[in-house]
Every structure is written in C-alpha cells, then in structure tokens.
Design a protein around this motif. Structure first.
Motif, short mmCIF file in Angstrom:
data_model
loop_
_atom_site.label_atom_id
_atom_site.label_comp_id
_atom_site.label_asym_id
_atom_site.label_seq_id
_atom_site.Cartn_x
_atom_site.Cartn_y
_atom_site.Cartn_z
N PHE A 87 0.83 -1.20 0.00
CA PHE A 87 0.00 0.00 0.00
C PHE A 87 0.87 1.26 0.00
O PHE A 87 0.57 2.23 -0.70
N ALA A 88 1.94 1.25 0.79
CA ALA A 88 2.83 2.41 0.84
C ALA A 88 3.42 2.70 -0.53
O ALA A 88 3.57 3.87 -0.93
N ASN A 89 3.76 1.65 -1.26
CA ASN A 89 4.38 1.82 -2.58
C ASN A 89 3.37 2.00 -3.71
O ASN A 89 3.69 2.60 -4.75
N GLY A 90 2.15 1.48 -3.52
CA GLY A 90 1.19 1.46 -4.63
C GLY A 90 0.14 2.54 -4.62
O GLY A 90 -0.43 2.86 -5.66
N LEU A 91 -0.13 3.14 -3.45
CA LEU A 91 -1.17 4.15 -3.39
C LEU A 91 -0.70 5.46 -4.03
O LEU A 91 0.42 5.91 -3.80
#
Length: 292
Positions: free
Chosen positions: A254-258
């Motif tokens: 989530f940290a990398n994809g949001l």
C-alpha cells in the motif's frame, strides 16, 4: 452545506502509511484497550463492534471508555440484529449522550433474516435517527474482493446509493473495507471507486499480526479470499501454518502502490492477535520506515 470533518488532516498526504490509522475492538476488549492506551495517538478513531450475545450496557461502557481515554469512538450498528426501533434509538441516544459520539458505522449483519424491523443498512439510514442525534459521519462497508450475497454490480450500486443518501442527509460518508490479504485487489477496487465518482475517504482493512491459523479462521468466517497465490503475496505458506504472520508485505504494498488516483485513504487495523501486539507492530513499522 459544509462536510463534517471525519479526521484531522485527512486531506494531508500521510508522511508514513500508518499515519492516522484506526482500530477495531469488541466490548469485551475494554481492559485490553486501557492497557494499550499509552501506545495509541490521541483522537485515534476506534470502532466498537456489534456482536451477538453482548449486553447493550457493555457496548455503551466500551464506547464511553474510548472517549474517556482520549480517542474517537465509532460504535457499530448491526441492522438485522436490532430487535426494535426502541432498541436502535435507545442505543444511539446512550452513546451520543454518554460518549459524545459523532460518527457511527453500520452493517447489515450476519443473520439471513432480520431479527427486528431493519433488513439492511439503508433501512437504518432512512429512519433519520442519525442526523437527528447529531451524528456527523456514517461509516459503511466496502468489499474489494466481492460480497457473498451480491454480484459485483449490485455491490457498486448499493454502495453508491448509500454514499449519496448519507451526503443528502448532511452527513459525511466514510467507507471501511473488510480486511484482506491481496493488495492488488484493494488497489484496483480503489481505482474503480474513484472512476465511478465516489470521492469520500476510505479506510483499508488490515489484519494485525496474529497466529496464521487464527488469521485463516477469520478469513473463512468473513469470506475473505485466501487462495495459495494470495497468501503467498501476504507472506504465508500453506505448507507451514505454524507461527505468526504480520502485515508487513501488505502495508509495504500500500505504501508503494497508493497514489493520487486512489483518493483519500488511511488504514484500519483489525487486531486479531491482540490490541497491544497490533500497536507494537505499528510502532515498530514506523521506526523501521523513518518515522520520528
């Protein structure tokens, strides 16, 4: 009409993915909440579930405890488990008057048939009781991996209608998703949500660290996808179900994809392995990723 505020700095991009997280608890977790309170930032939203077999008094006491400890209570209302209008409005009045509740979360509930006058969450919204009580925000469920009793199209239709109706009544909608193990499913669902014009805040459900067998048991109970390939993404091997698993890979994804296309997003933790254990994991994650 001004949109009620759901969380301080909600429109600010978080410095770290866990900023502004929320938690879930049951009424019987009140002692565990008190024990874990020093690890929880002030004003953290904490949802209090509506489970069968609990006393209303215990739910109210847990909601009051959340407020007294300096957090923001968000009691659940399970439509099909509510026995009467008096039960519904009495519980709502109690948590508003005794705990200063400004936000509530509504679910249909597990019973296949309603135990009282409310068949679903739309029926609760339609009463007008929430806005009359001064509630500012209503949380509703999101299902990135689908719903066992609805088609995908039905899920979107129901969600969009509830968001619109909550806004029409002068309250702020908030979507809180079921927990899951597959970040790709969540990210794709968020993009479609925004493409459909739904721009309200979303809290992504994340399972706290817990024993693998316990995690899989909750997944089975809640209809969460747990295929071999999905579990591998999460870091669980189906050939070794001993030990515990944390959400490191999921939260990293989530940290990398949001991005901006996913809109306003925060995390909501389900502490299946215990409140303190989940909070210790959050603090450790933040230290490892450079939080002050």
């Amino acid at each position: 009409m001004a949109t009620p505020q759901i969380h301080p700095n909600w429109d600010k991009t978080p410095d770290i993915i866990t900023d502004g997280f929320s938690l879930e608890m049951t009424a019987k977790d009140e002692p565990k909440l008190r024990e874990a309170a020093p690890l929880i930032p002030a004003d953290t939203p904490i949802a209090i579930t509506f489970l069968p077999g609990e006393d209303v008094e215990a739910r109210v006491a847990a909601t009051v405890a959340v407020r007294e400890l300096g957090f923001e209570p968000m009691p659940h209302f399970s439509a099909r488990r509510i026995l009467s209008t008096d039960d519904f409005e009495g519980y709502l009045k109690a948590v508003v008057e005794q705990a200063g509740v400004k936000r509530c979360f509504i679910v249909a509930g597990d019973p296949p048939e309603p135990q009282g006058p409310y068949s679903d969450t739309s029926a609760l919204i339609a009463t007008g009781a929430f806005e009359r009580a001064g509630v500012q925000a209503i949380g509703i469920g999101g299902h990135p991996e689908g719903h066992p009793n609805m088609t995908v199209d039905e899920c979107w239709d129901v969600l969009e209608k509830k968001v619109a109706e909550i806004e029409r009544r002068g309250m702020a909608p908030l979507i809180v998703t079921q927990f899951g193990f597959d970040p790709d499913a969540f990210l794709a669902w968020l993009k479609e949500l925004r493409a459909r014009g739904v721009d309200c805040p979303v809290r992504i459900g994340v399972p706290g660290p817990a024993g693998i067998k316990r995690l899989l048991a909750y997944a089975a109970r809640c209809g969460v996808g747990a295929s071999t390939s999905v579990l591998k993404k999460y870091g669980i091997s189906v050939t070794n179900l001993l030990g515990s698993a944390g959400p490191d890979k999921l939260v990293d994804a989530f940290a990398n994809g949001l991005g901006s296309e996913h809109g306003r997003v925060r995390l909501h933790f389900y502490p299946f392995g215990g409140m303190t254990k989940t909070l210790e994991w959050i603090h450790d994650y933040e230290k490892r990723h450079g939080a002050a």
